[in-house]
Design a protein around this motif. Structure first.
Motif, PDB file in Angstrom:
ATOM      1  N   UNK A   1     -51.839 106.027 -36.223  1.00  0.00           N
ATOM      2  CA  UNK A   1     -51.376 104.807 -35.556  1.00  0.00           C
ATOM      3  C   UNK A   1     -52.016 103.579 -36.193  1.00  0.00           C
ATOM      4  N   UNK A   2     -51.169 102.656 -36.634  1.00  0.00           N
ATOM      5  CA  UNK A   2     -51.673 101.369 -37.115  1.00  0.00           C
ATOM      6  C   UNK A   2     -51.951 100.483 -35.902  1.00  0.00           C
ATOM      7  N   UNK A   3     -52.556  99.347 -36.150  1.00  0.00           N
ATOM      8  CA  UNK A   3     -52.792  98.387 -35.067  1.00  0.00           C
ATOM      9  C   UNK A   3     -51.463  97.968 -34.442  1.00  0.00           C
ATOM     10  N   UNK A   4     -50.447  97.803 -35.276  1.00  0.00           N
ATOM     11  CA  UNK A   4     -49.117  97.440 -34.775  1.00  0.00           C
ATOM     12  C   UNK A   4     -48.575  98.532 -33.863  1.00  0.00           C
ATOM     13  N   UNK A   5     -48.716  99.798 -34.273  1.00  0.00           N
ATOM     14  CA  UNK A   5     -48.219 100.915 -33.467  1.00  0.00           C
ATOM     15  C   UNK A   5     -48.894 100.936 -32.093  1.00  0.00           C
ATOM     16  N   UNK A   6     -50.207 100.727 -32.085  1.00  0.00           N
ATOM     17  CA  UNK A   6     -50.945 100.732 -30.813  1.00  0.00           C
ATOM     18  C   UNK A   6     -50.444  99.598 -29.922  1.00  0.00           C
TER      19      UNK A   6
ATOM     20  N   UNK B   1     -44.935 108.553 -31.286  1.00  0.00           N
ATOM     21  CA  UNK B   1     -45.176 109.325 -32.513  1.00  0.00           C
ATOM     22  C   UNK B   1     -43.957 110.160 -32.868  1.00  0.00           C
ATOM     23  N   UNK B   2     -43.326 110.751 -31.859  1.00  0.00           N
ATOM     24  CA  UNK B   2     -42.123 111.551 -32.110  1.00  0.00           C
ATOM     25  C   UNK B   2     -40.957 110.670 -32.548  1.00  0.00           C
ATOM     26  N   UNK B   3     -40.742 109.552 -31.836  1.00  0.00           N
ATOM     27  CA  UNK B   3     -39.608 108.676 -32.129  1.00  0.00           C
ATOM     28  C   UNK B   3     -39.705 108.019 -33.502  1.00  0.00           C
ATOM     29  N   UNK B   4     -40.901 107.609 -33.857  1.00  0.00           N
ATOM     30  CA  UNK B   4     -41.069 106.833 -35.085  1.00  0.00           C
ATOM     31  C   UNK B   4     -41.371 107.694 -36.302  1.00  0.00           C
ATOM     32  N   UNK B   5     -41.508 108.994 -36.108  1.00  0.00           N
ATOM     33  CA  UNK B   5     -41.774 109.879 -37.226  1.00  0.00           C
ATOM     34  C   UNK B   5     -43.194 109.806 -37.757  1.00  0.00           C
TER      35      UNK B   5
ATOM     36  N   UNK C   1     -49.038 109.396 -22.791  1.00  0.00           N
ATOM     37  CA  UNK C   1     -47.646 109.871 -22.806  1.00  0.00           C
ATOM     38  C   UNK C   1     -46.816 109.025 -23.770  1.00  0.00           C
ATOM     39  N   UNK C   2     -47.011 107.710 -23.727  1.00  0.00           N
ATOM     40  CA  UNK C   2     -46.254 106.812 -24.593  1.00  0.00           C
ATOM     41  C   UNK C   2     -46.655 106.968 -26.059  1.00  0.00           C
TER      42      UNK C   2
END
Length: 199
Positions: free
Chosen positions: A117-122, A180-184, A174-175
């Motif tokens: 996870x990047x900072x953006x992903x978090x 992680x699943x949605x964004x690959x 949960x999110x």
């Protein structure tokens, strides 16, 4: 009306804390973080004379900003988008990672998962958490306020904040998994089968 020395001190405090205030406003959420910060600074200007310990200024500004956010949330309150309690309380990111084993060649599964996870992903994941849970999470774990301080800032009983923190962590986990699943994220090259090894 502020005296000249008070005005200068407030201006310096605002300049020093502006980046942190904008970051907090974005994390808490809302349509316009700039507007949230502006209103917080206006409130600060009106009550700066009451700030006795100037060293407490950064924390004081964050409390004011949180109060502005809370007041707006109450004004615009809508029914929260919540998962049923039993679903929230049964999800465990730790157990899901163990069961699904998305990174089969990792010796440090949980650390590698979080490292994807990047900072953006978090930030994106945090925005998926409903405001009633996001605010306590941000104030406690990002801004570093004690749980009792968070309760005071949000004008909630301590037990309520403890419950919101627990459910907020569950919802965040949960999110994270869903994102992680949605964004690959789990299919990134860094998690691919090492060269020379068969899956």
């Amino acid at each position: 009306m502020l005296r000249t020395t008070e005005k200068t001190a407030l201006q310096q405090l605002a300049r020093d804390e502006l980046p942190g205030l904008y970051a907090l406003a974005r994390r808490l959420g809302g349509e316009d973080p700039e507007d949230l910060v502006q209103e917080a600074l206006l409130r600060a200007c009106r009550s700066f004379y009451s700030l006795q310990d100037r060293q407490a200024g950064p924390k004081w500004l964050r409390v004011i900003l949180t109060n502005v956010w809370r007041d707006r949330l109450r004004r615009d309150y809508r029914a929260p988008d919540e998962l049923p309690v039993e679903q929230e309380e049964t999800f465990s990111l730790y157990r899901r990672l163990e069961e699904e084993d998305p990174l089969p060649y990792s010796d440090t599964l949980h650390i590698d998962f979080l490292g994807a996870f990047s900072e953006y992903d978090v930030h994106v994941v945090l925005w998926r958490v409903p405001p009633r849970y996001r605010a306590p999470l941000v104030l406690r774990y990002v801004e570093g306020f004690a749980t009792a301080e968070v309760a005071s800032m949000l004008d909630l009983p301590l037990g309520t904040v403890l419950s919101q923190l627990h459910r907020g962590r569950q919802r965040f986990e949960r999110e994270m998994w869903a994102y992680a699943e949605e964004s690959g994220l789990l299919a990134d090259e860094q998690f691919a089968t090492p060269k020379g090894e068969s899956p």
